[in-house]
Design a protein around this motif. Structure first.
Motif, PDB file in Angstrom:
ATOM      1  N   ALA A  74       0.868  -1.190  -0.167  1.00 24.64           N
ATOM      2  CA  ALA A  74       0.060  -0.197  -0.139  1.00 24.64           C
ATOM      3  C   ALA A  74       0.849   1.191   0.201  1.00 24.64           C
ATOM      4  O   ALA A  74       0.514   2.405  -0.697  1.00 24.64           O
ATOM      5  CB  ALA A  74      -0.889   0.017   1.133  1.00 24.64           C
ATOM      6  N   THR A  75       2.013   1.349   0.636  1.00 24.14           N
ATOM      7  CA  THR A  75       2.900   2.278   0.784  1.00 24.14           C
ATOM      8  C   THR A  75       3.563   2.730  -0.459  1.00 24.14           C
ATOM      9  O   THR A  75       3.632   3.679  -1.173  1.00 24.14           O
ATOM     10  CB  THR A  75       3.715   2.220   1.872  1.00 24.14           C
ATOM     11  N   GLY A  76       3.920   1.728  -1.245  1.00 21.80           N
ATOM     12  CA  GLY A  76       4.576   1.807  -2.565  1.00 21.80           C
ATOM     13  C   GLY A  76       3.689   2.227  -3.551  1.00 21.80           C
ATOM     14  O   GLY A  76       4.020   3.138  -4.229  1.00 21.80           O
ATOM     15  N   PHE A  77       2.681   1.601  -3.570  1.00 23.21           N
ATOM     16  CA  PHE A  77       1.491   2.080  -4.481  1.00 23.21           C
ATOM     17  C   PHE A  77       0.974   3.644  -4.320  1.00 23.21           C
ATOM     18  O   PHE A  77       0.996   4.242  -5.197  1.00 23.21           O
ATOM     19  CB  PHE A  77       0.447   1.172  -4.307  1.00 23.21           C
ATOM     20  N   ALA A  78       0.822   3.861  -3.102  1.00 19.08           N
ATOM     21  CA  ALA A  78       0.301   5.296  -2.809  1.00 19.08           C
ATOM     22  C   ALA A  78       1.350   6.357  -2.902  1.00 19.08           C
ATOM     23  O   ALA A  78       1.001   7.274  -3.286  1.00 19.08           O
ATOM     24  CB  ALA A  78       0.003   5.313  -1.007  1.00 19.08           C
ATOM     25  N   LEU A  79       2.673   5.993  -2.599  1.00 21.54           N
ATOM     26  CA  LEU A  79       3.672   6.994  -2.795  1.00 21.54           C
ATOM     27  C   LEU A  79       3.662   7.179  -4.553  1.00 21.54           C
ATOM     28  O   LEU A  79       3.859   8.487  -4.802  1.00 21.54           O
ATOM     29  CB  LEU A  79       4.678   6.351  -2.746  1.00 21.54           C
ATOM     30  N   GLN A  80       3.701   6.064  -5.333  1.00 19.32           N
ATOM     31  CA  GLN A  80       3.996   6.558  -6.774  1.00 19.32           C
ATOM     32  C   GLN A  80       2.555   7.157  -7.359  1.00 19.32           C
ATOM     33  O   GLN A  80       2.446   8.087  -8.172  1.00 19.32           O
ATOM     34  CB  GLN A  80       3.905   5.154  -7.449  1.00 19.32           C
ATOM     35  N   TYR A  81       1.399   6.822  -6.723  1.00 22.11           N
ATOM     36  CA  TYR A  81       0.115   7.568  -6.966  1.00 22.11           C
ATOM     37  C   TYR A  81       0.048   8.957  -6.542  1.00 22.11           C
ATOM     38  O   TYR A  81      -0.428   9.861  -7.548  1.00 22.11           O
ATOM     39  CB  TYR A  81      -0.986   6.738  -6.435  1.00 22.11           C
ATOM     40  N   ILE A  82       0.501   8.951  -5.532  1.00 19.41           N
ATOM     41  CA  ILE A  82       0.492  10.449  -4.805  1.00 19.41           C
ATOM     42  C   ILE A  82       1.631  11.567  -5.901  1.00 19.41           C
ATOM     43  O   ILE A  82       1.051  12.578  -6.384  1.00 19.41           O
ATOM     44  CB  ILE A  82       0.735  10.701  -3.639  1.00 19.41           C
ATOM     45  N   GLY A  83       2.537  10.842  -6.069  1.00 18.05           N
ATOM     46  CA  GLY A  83       3.475  11.512  -6.893  1.00 18.05           C
ATOM     47  C   GLY A  83       3.372  11.892  -8.487  1.00 18.05           C
ATOM     48  O   GLY A  83       3.597  12.817  -8.766  1.00 18.05           O
ATOM     49  N   ASN A  84       2.445  10.670  -8.993  1.00 19.94           N
ATOM     50  CA  ASN A  84       2.328  11.016 -10.520  1.00 19.94           C
ATOM     51  C   ASN A  84       1.107  11.437 -10.592  1.00 19.94           C
ATOM     52  O   ASN A  84       0.689  12.049 -11.805  1.00 19.94           O
ATOM     53  CB  ASN A  84       2.309   9.346 -10.970  1.00 19.94           C
ATOM     54  N   VAL A  85       0.078  11.572  -9.806  1.00 23.89           N
ATOM     55  CA  VAL A  85      -1.283  12.008 -10.128  1.00 23.89           C
ATOM     56  C   VAL A  85      -1.470  13.171  -9.579  1.00 23.89           C
ATOM     57  O   VAL A  85      -2.112  14.198 -10.045  1.00 23.89           O
ATOM     58  CB  VAL A  85      -2.445  11.004  -9.675  1.00 23.89           C
ATOM     59  N   TRP A  86      -1.057  13.400  -8.225  1.00 27.38           N
ATOM     60  CA  TRP A  86      -1.309  14.671  -7.401  1.00 27.38           C
ATOM     61  C   TRP A  86      -0.222  15.903  -7.833  1.00 27.38           C
ATOM     62  O   TRP A  86      -0.393  16.852  -8.138  1.00 27.38           O
ATOM     63  CB  TRP A  86      -1.523  14.427  -6.132  1.00 27.38           C
ATOM     64  N   HIS A  87       0.795  15.406  -7.276  1.00 33.05           N
ATOM     65  CA  HIS A  87       2.033  16.506  -7.060  1.00 33.05           C
ATOM     66  C   HIS A  87       2.929  16.638  -8.593  1.00 33.05           C
ATOM     67  O   HIS A  87       3.555  17.616  -8.628  1.00 33.05           O
ATOM     68  CB  HIS A  87       2.936  15.938  -6.139  1.00 33.05           C
ATOM     69  N   TYR A  88       2.976  15.774  -9.305  1.00 29.87           N
ATOM     70  CA  TYR A  88       3.645  15.744 -10.837  1.00 29.87           C
ATOM     71  C   TYR A  88       2.979  15.293 -11.802  1.00 29.87           C
ATOM     72  O   TYR A  88       3.295  14.367 -12.651  1.00 29.87           O
ATOM     73  CB  TYR A  88       4.764  14.903 -10.442  1.00 29.87           C
ATOM     74  N   ALA A  89       1.526  15.846 -11.955  1.00 23.20           N
ATOM     75  CA  ALA A  89       0.698  15.508 -13.032  1.00 23.20           C
ATOM     76  C   ALA A  89       1.322  16.208 -14.396  1.00 23.20           C
ATOM     77  O   ALA A  89       0.583  17.120 -14.677  1.00 23.20           O
ATOM     78  CB  ALA A  89      -0.655  15.650 -12.565  1.00 23.20           C
TER      79      ALA A  89
END
Length: 185
Positions: A74-89
């Motif tokens: 969950a941590t690995g998936f969430a870190l990638q999701y947050i980085g790619n979808v929210w912060h670096y979209a």
């Protein structure tokens, strides 16, 4: 104030020494069947059935590993999701922001990382390690437990432990050499 008896060594348990692994196994079964629960066996190599004979229970280590692995995923998936979808979209080459197949390798690696480290640390904790000293080291001939002798110990914290009756019980199991000795803390 401290009592003068506080400094006297305390008895850790009674230990019976065996020359043969089959004799240890034959002694461990009736010891557990007689109601002793705080017992331990020492051998230079694994003996099939000895764990069950002394009532060794299953640990909860696998549950810690599962929870840690799921947390890592969950941590690995969430870190990638947050980085790619929210912060670096950024829209690069028409690639969707949430391209989850690309997340699988890092998610897998985080699962293994969390599970492996948690398993290692919890195993050390559940086993009480590191333990540079243990009272059983004071048992007569115990240095041979790593080469050619087998030991069965009943600890004093056992509810059924009584110095005389436990000693008689262990002597009745025919230890070789025929001796049951006290282990001091």
């Amino acid at each position: 104030m401290h009592d003068a008896h506080d400094n006297e060594p305390k008895v850790y348990g009674l230990v019976a020494e065996y020359a043969d692994p089959d004799d240890l196994l034959k002694a461990a079964k009736p010891t557990y069947a007689a109601g002793y629960r705080d017992i331990d066996a020492y051998s230079p190599f694994p003996i099939h059935g000895l764990s069950e004979a002394i009532g060794f229970h299953k640990t909860k280590l696998s549950w810690f590993t599962l929870v840690a692995g799921l947390t890592g995923a969950a941590t690995g998936f969430a870190l990638q999701y947050i980085g790619n979808v929210w912060h670096y979209a950024y829209d690069i080459g028409g690639k969707p922001f949430f391209s989850w197949p690309a997340y699988i390798p890092i998610t897998f690696e985080m699962t293994i990382l969390f599970a492996a480290f948690t398993t290692g640390f919890v195993m050390l904790g559940l086993n009480g390690l590191p333990m540079p000293y243990h009272p059983i080291f004071n048992a007569k001939n115990f240095e041979r437990a790593t080469s050619d002798r087998f030991f069965l110990c009943v600890e004093t914290k056992d509810a059924k432990f009584d110095s005389q009756s436990t000693k008689s019980f262990l002597e009745g199991l025919n230890p070789k050499p025929i001796e049951v000795s006290e282990v001091m803390e």
